[in-house]
Scaffold this motif. Sequence first.
Motif: not given
Length: 129
Positions: A106-122
């Motif tokens: 769940r934490l990974w999914a939330e993190y990736e969603a926040r990155l996508a919303a910000a137009g950012a990348s891992r």
Amino acid sequence: MAGLRPEFPRPSAITLHQGTQRLEVAFDDGACFALPAELLRVYSPSAEVQGHSPEQAVLQVGKRGVQILGLEPVGHYALRPSFSDGHDSGLFSWDYLYHLGQNEARLWAEYEARLAAAGASRDPEGVAR
């Protein structure tokens, strides 16, 4: 989640796997989690990452490939990892590590969603995957 609560299991073994950059934590209730360095870094409990309230949390970007360079025990309740990007101010209590392990997907999914919303990348700047 900052302090150790008596109802939470305690670690029975802690192993840093340098090759895979995973922190393996076995608990006395039988649970065992292999937490990726990147997850630990982006969910560091430090004020630098979490802020002093949820609204002040700072999205961590470009942390793919971050490494744990060292682990320092803090009393009988936490670890302080040192990361390759210089971050070393997070105190990971046993109950927080257990929380990260139980909720990793769940934490990974939330993190990736926040990155996508910000137009950012891992990925670190200048590195394409």
